[in-house]
Enzyme design. Structure first.
Site, PDB file in Angstrom:
ATOM      1  N   LYS A  12      48.425  -4.721  -2.998  1.00  0.00           N
ATOM      2  CA  LYS A  12      49.566  -5.655  -2.872  1.00  0.00           C
ATOM      3  C   LYS A  12      49.104  -6.818  -1.992  1.00  0.00           C
ATOM      4  CE  LYS A  12      52.837  -6.987  -0.647  1.00  0.00           C
ATOM      5  NZ  LYS A  12      52.988  -8.441  -0.256  1.00  0.00           N
TER       6      LYS A  12
ATOM      7  N   GLY B 135      47.846  -6.278   8.808  1.00  0.00           N
ATOM      8  CA  GLY B 135      48.948  -7.211   8.983  1.00  0.00           C
ATOM      9  C   GLY B 135      49.493  -7.107  10.388  1.00  0.00           C
TER      10      GLY B 135
ATOM     11  N   GLU C  11      54.430  -5.397  13.812  1.00  0.00           N
ATOM     12  CA  GLU C  11      55.834  -5.154  13.439  1.00  0.00           C
ATOM     13  C   GLU C  11      55.928  -4.483  12.068  1.00  0.00           C
ATOM     14  OE1 GLU C  11      57.711  -8.921  13.036  1.00  0.00           O
ATOM     15  OE2 GLU C  11      59.607  -8.019  12.394  1.00  0.00           O
TER      16      GLU C  11
ATOM     17  N   GLY D  53      53.459  -2.996  10.510  1.00  0.00           N
ATOM     18  CA  GLY D  53      52.732  -1.730  10.601  1.00  0.00           C
ATOM     19  C   GLY D  53      53.664  -0.585  10.980  1.00  0.00           C
TER      20      GLY D  53
ATOM     21  N   GLU E 158      45.440  -1.846  10.530  1.00  0.00           N
ATOM     22  CA  GLU E 158      44.682  -2.875  11.260  1.00  0.00           C
ATOM     23  C   GLU E 158      45.683  -3.956  11.613  1.00  0.00           C
ATOM     24  OE1 GLU E 158      41.730  -2.468  12.162  1.00  0.00           O
ATOM     25  OE2 GLU E 158      40.845  -1.055  10.755  1.00  0.00           O
TER      26      GLU E 158
ATOM     27  N   CYS F 234      43.036 -12.056  13.555  1.00  0.00           N
ATOM     28  CA  CYS F 234      43.419 -10.960  14.455  1.00  0.00           C
ATOM     29  C   CYS F 234      42.439 -10.787  15.604  1.00  0.00           C
ATOM     30  CB  CYS F 234      43.530  -9.671  13.662  1.00  0.00           C
ATOM     31  SG  CYS F 234      42.035  -9.289  12.755  1.00  0.00           S
TER      32      CYS F 234
ATOM     33  N   GLU G 130      50.981 -12.209  20.616  1.00  0.00           N
ATOM     34  CA  GLU G 130      50.086 -12.796  19.617  1.00  0.00           C
ATOM     35  C   GLU G 130      50.749 -14.032  18.998  1.00  0.00           C
ATOM     36  OE1 GLU G 130      49.492 -10.872  15.762  1.00  0.00           O
ATOM     37  OE2 GLU G 130      47.340 -11.091  16.051  1.00  0.00           O
TER      38      GLU G 130
HETATM   39  P1  NAP Z   1      52.595  -9.246   7.787  1.00  0.00           P
HETATM   40  O1  NAP Z   1      53.796 -10.067   7.779  1.00  0.00           O
HETATM   41  O2  NAP Z   1      52.591  -7.968   8.510  1.00  0.00           O
HETATM   42  O3  NAP Z   1      52.196  -9.037   6.245  1.00  0.00           O
HETATM   43  C1  NAP Z   1      51.084  -8.296   5.851  1.00  0.00           C
HETATM   44  C2  NAP Z   1      51.353  -7.694   4.494  1.00  0.00           C
HETATM   45  O4  NAP Z   1      52.424  -6.752   4.589  1.00  0.00           O
HETATM   46  C3  NAP Z   1      51.785  -8.716   3.449  1.00  0.00           C
HETATM   47  O5  NAP Z   1      51.254  -8.336   2.195  1.00  0.00           O
HETATM   48  C4  NAP Z   1      53.297  -8.555   3.484  1.00  0.00           C
HETATM   49  O6  NAP Z   1      53.938  -9.001   2.308  1.00  0.00           O
HETATM   50  C5  NAP Z   1      53.413  -7.064   3.631  1.00  0.00           C
HETATM   51  N1  NAP Z   1      54.730  -6.623   4.103  1.00  0.00           N
HETATM   52  C6  NAP Z   1      55.683  -7.344   4.754  1.00  0.00           C
HETATM   53  N2  NAP Z   1      56.765  -6.559   4.999  1.00  0.00           N
HETATM   54  C7  NAP Z   1      56.491  -5.336   4.501  1.00  0.00           C
HETATM   55  C8  NAP Z   1      57.196  -4.108   4.453  1.00  0.00           C
HETATM   56  N3  NAP Z   1      58.416  -3.974   4.969  1.00  0.00           N
HETATM   57  N4  NAP Z   1      56.603  -3.049   3.871  1.00  0.00           N
HETATM   58  C9  NAP Z   1      55.361  -3.149   3.345  1.00  0.00           C
HETATM   59  N5  NAP Z   1      54.645  -4.295   3.346  1.00  0.00           N
HETATM   60  C10 NAP Z   1      55.189  -5.373   3.934  1.00  0.00           C
HETATM   61  O7  NAP Z   1      51.342  -9.987   8.392  1.00  0.00           O
HETATM   62  P2  NAP Z   1      50.859 -11.420   8.070  1.00  0.00           P
HETATM   63  O8  NAP Z   1      51.818 -12.354   8.716  1.00  0.00           O
HETATM   64  O9  NAP Z   1      50.593 -11.543   6.626  1.00  0.00           O
HETATM   65  O10 NAP Z   1      49.454 -11.440   8.839  1.00  0.00           O
HETATM   66  C11 NAP Z   1      49.369 -11.729  10.164  1.00  0.00           C
HETATM   67  C12 NAP Z   1      49.208 -10.485  10.995  1.00  0.00           C
HETATM   68  O11 NAP Z   1      48.142  -9.695  10.510  1.00  0.00           O
HETATM   69  C13 NAP Z   1      48.840 -10.800  12.410  1.00  0.00           C
HETATM   70  O12 NAP Z   1      49.594 -10.019  13.294  1.00  0.00           O
HETATM   71  C14 NAP Z   1      47.383 -10.422  12.512  1.00  0.00           C
HETATM   72  O13 NAP Z   1      46.922 -10.115  13.781  1.00  0.00           O
HETATM   73  C15 NAP Z   1      47.303  -9.295  11.572  1.00  0.00           C
HETATM   74  N6  NAP Z   1      45.943  -9.121  11.091  1.00  0.00           N
HETATM   75  C16 NAP Z   1      45.252  -8.046  11.525  1.00  0.00           C
HETATM   76  C17 NAP Z   1      43.957  -7.861  11.120  1.00  0.00           C
HETATM   77  C18 NAP Z   1      43.153  -6.685  11.597  1.00  0.00           C
HETATM   78  O14 NAP Z   1      42.154  -6.375  10.972  1.00  0.00           O
HETATM   79  N7  NAP Z   1      43.539  -6.014  12.638  1.00  0.00           N
HETATM   80  C19 NAP Z   1      43.360  -8.766  10.264  1.00  0.00           C
HETATM   81  C20 NAP Z   1      44.106  -9.853   9.842  1.00  0.00           C
HETATM   82  C21 NAP Z   1      45.414 -10.001  10.255  1.00  0.00           C
HETATM   83  P3  NAP Z   1      54.467 -10.532   2.260  1.00  0.00           P
HETATM   84  O15 NAP Z   1      53.250 -11.324   2.086  1.00  0.00           O
HETATM   85  O16 NAP Z   1      55.368 -10.601   1.112  1.00  0.00           O
HETATM   86  O17 NAP Z   1      55.175 -10.815   3.543  1.00  0.00           O
END
Ligand code: NAP
Ligand code: MG
Length: 501
Positions: A197, A250, A253, A255, A272, A306, A403
């Site tokens: 996804k 992602g 929150e 997670g 992650e 991240c 963050e």
């Molecule tokens: P996000 O809002 O958590 O979204 C990540 C993914 O989860 C997207 O595909 C999103 O879909 C999906 N999602 C959203 N709500 C969901 C739910 N209720 N159930 C299941 N899936 C859901 O994160 P982001 O804003 O895309 O990315 C930024 C975050 O990722 C930052 O906090 C960053 O630190 C973290 N990150 C971590 C790493 C690591 O390796 N540790 C690497 C990169 C990024 P949608 O696109 O439709 O919202």
């Protein structure tokens, strides 16, 4: 300030963007049952790039059914050598389509072209080949014990490594293609099947990848790609009883929501998540390396990373020099569309993300931090924010702990000689993903690396990434590790078998 520079998109990418994108389910491009579309925009121009299908719970059901069937079908009979060969073939095809994929990544995510090229060629295909080479090296152990009931010596116990099963992979928008590869590589090497996804904001490279997967020889249903919203497709995948594991990258929150949604069948979960990573510079550091290193650590991918080193701790003796050097670098970035040669600082991903970052910049001012440079949005189109540095930040400020996921460096000095004291300040966030230490003194550097509470610490560099180096977070930065042998292990389950003769 006008940043309305003319970009050229290749005919191949134009054609791909125009195509009628659907969901990859059981090897076929299938329209979403919702008939709804998600519009995808270029974050640098705010122009519509294309539309993709909005997958819903029914589409996830179909994809999970295909993945379950594929798990015990032809895929399970293919030799591990052939699994490796198929992943290598996919890496070859990514290389052959390197130019189109790099361009797509820039249009979709906003990153500078050079970075997209580096991340695909230098990282993506290396990752895939690294995991391909694991596929035929997955073996268990023989264990020389006599279980209760066996006469000593008349039994045999061995373990087998089996694929964990059907994997739901949910990825973010900040490096879309790399995250797709990072999930698919180890999952497929382990013999799992996958429902991917992508993020709603950046689904295009995953769809392009889907076409390459169809040509790779990987059987139908092994990789399914469902574009859609997190709250619908992502949630349905996390809850689905037919899914054995979720691998998620992602926000912290989301997670937590995934953990809740996974409870129904106690599926395995790898997370992650976010980071607020310290960069600690000691007075004996080689500043010719530490200054550009710290600038890149924070501003790489406009801070939407991240591992970004956004909490800077510099010894007071060199604080002014270091801050002045980073400021000079921040002001020298060329901001603009990633497809224009020479631009090395792109937009943030969306209007929402820009507003979020700008609100943190306002907060920094309110909290009393000193704004050294930046602090404004940039240009008359696109979601650009200037590289921004706050000095004299203190550990109690929210900008120091939360963050921001944007180009905002929060700098503070330290005077202590006590490494434990410095580390306790560096560690004072809910996160524990990454960090770096800059010093020529091997004892100080290694001691500090031990004291930083993070899954990965780099010395005299920041965020060293390689497919063989385990990567993941402590505290609220996640569960489990990706990359390396541990990354593969996360897609395997161990079965112990005992025979009594
Ligand atoms: P996000 O809002 O958590 O979204 C990540 C993914 O989860 C997207 O595909 C999103 O879909 C999906 N999602 C959203 N709500 C969901 C739910 N209720 N159930 C299941 N899936 C859901 O994160 P982001 O804003 O895309 O990315 C930024 C975050 O990722 C930052 O906090 C960053 O630190 C973290 N990150 C971590 C790493 C690591 O390796 N540790 C690497 C990169 C990024 P949608 O696109 O439709 O919202
Ligand atoms: Mg969303």
């Amino acid at each position: 300030m006008s940043n309305n520079q003319q970009i050229t998109i290749s005919d191949e990418v134009k054609e791909f963007l125009k195509s009628n994108h659907k969901l990859l389910i059981n090897g076929e491009w299938t329209p979403s049952s919702s008939n709804e579309k998600i519009e995808v925009f270029d974050p640098a121009t705010e122009q519509l790039l294309t539309e993709v299908d909005s997958g819903n719970a029914a589409d996830i059901d179909a994809a999970v059914a295909a993945a379950r069937k594929a798990l015990t079908g032809e895929w399970s009979k293919i030799t591990s050598h052939d699994r490796a060969r198929m992943l290598d073939r996919l890496a070859d095809d990514i290389e052959a389509n390197f130019s189109a994929l790099s361009e797509i990544e820039v249009l979709d995510n906003g990153m500078p072209l050079e970075l997209a090229q580096y991340s695909i060629a230098g990282h993506g295909t290396t990752l895939l080949r690294y995991f391909a080479s694991w596929a035929n090296k997955l073996h268990g152990q023989t264990i020389p014990v006599s279980p209760a009931g066996a006469i000593n010596g008349e039994s045999l116990t061995y373990t087998r490594k089996e694929p964990i099963g059907v994997v739901g992979a949910i990825i973010p928008w900040n490096s879309p293609l790399i995250f797709a590869i990072l999930k698919l590589g180890p999952a497929l090497a382990a013999g799992c099947t996958v429902i991917l996804k992508p993020a709603e904001l950046t689904p295009i490279s995953a769809l392009f990848l889907g076409h390459l997967i169809q040509k790779s020889g990987i059987p139908k249903g092994v990789v399914n790609i469902v574009t859609g919203y997190g709250e619908t497709a992502g949630q349905a995948l996390s809850e689905h009883p037919g899914v054995d594991k979720i691998t998620f990258t992602g926000s912290t929150e989301v997670g937590k929501k995934i953990v809740e949604a996974s409870i129904g069948n106690l599926k395995k979960v790898t997370l992650e998540l976010g980071g607020k990573n310290p960069v600690v510079i000691f007075p004996d550091a080689d500043l010719e390396k530490a200054i550009p290193g710290a600038a890149r650590a924070c501003f790489f991918l406009q801070g939407q990373n991240c591992m970004a080193g956004t909490r800077l701790f510099v010894h007071e003796d060199i604080y002014q020099v270091v801050i002045a050097g980073i400021k000079e670098m921040a002001e020298a970035f060329t901001i603009g569309h990633g497809l224009i040669s020479g631009n090395d600082f792109g937009p943030l991903i969306s209007k929402t993300q820009k507003e979020r970052v700008m609100s943190y910049i306002d907060l920094g001012r309110e909290e009393g931090a000193e704004l050294l440079t930046g602090g404004n949005s940039y240009g008359d189109q696109g979601h650009f924010v200037q590289p921004t540095i706050f000095s004299n930040v203190n550990g109690d400020m929210r900008i120091a702990k939360e963050e921001i996921f944007g180009p905002v460096l929060c700098a503070q000095s330290f005077s202590s000689q006590d490494l434990e004291q410095i580390a306790s300040e560096a560690n004072d966030t809910p996160y524990g993903l990454s960090g770096s230490v800059w010093s020529q003194d091997i004892s100080v550097a290694h001691k500090m690396a031990m004291l930083i509470d993070a899954g990965q610490v780099s010395i005299n560099c920041h965020a060293a990434v390689d497919p063989a180096i385990p990567f993941g977070g402590n505290k609220q930065s996640g569960w489990g590790r990706e990359f390396g042998a541990e990354g593969l292990e996360a897609y395997l389950k161990t079965k112990a078998t005992t025979v009594i003769f």
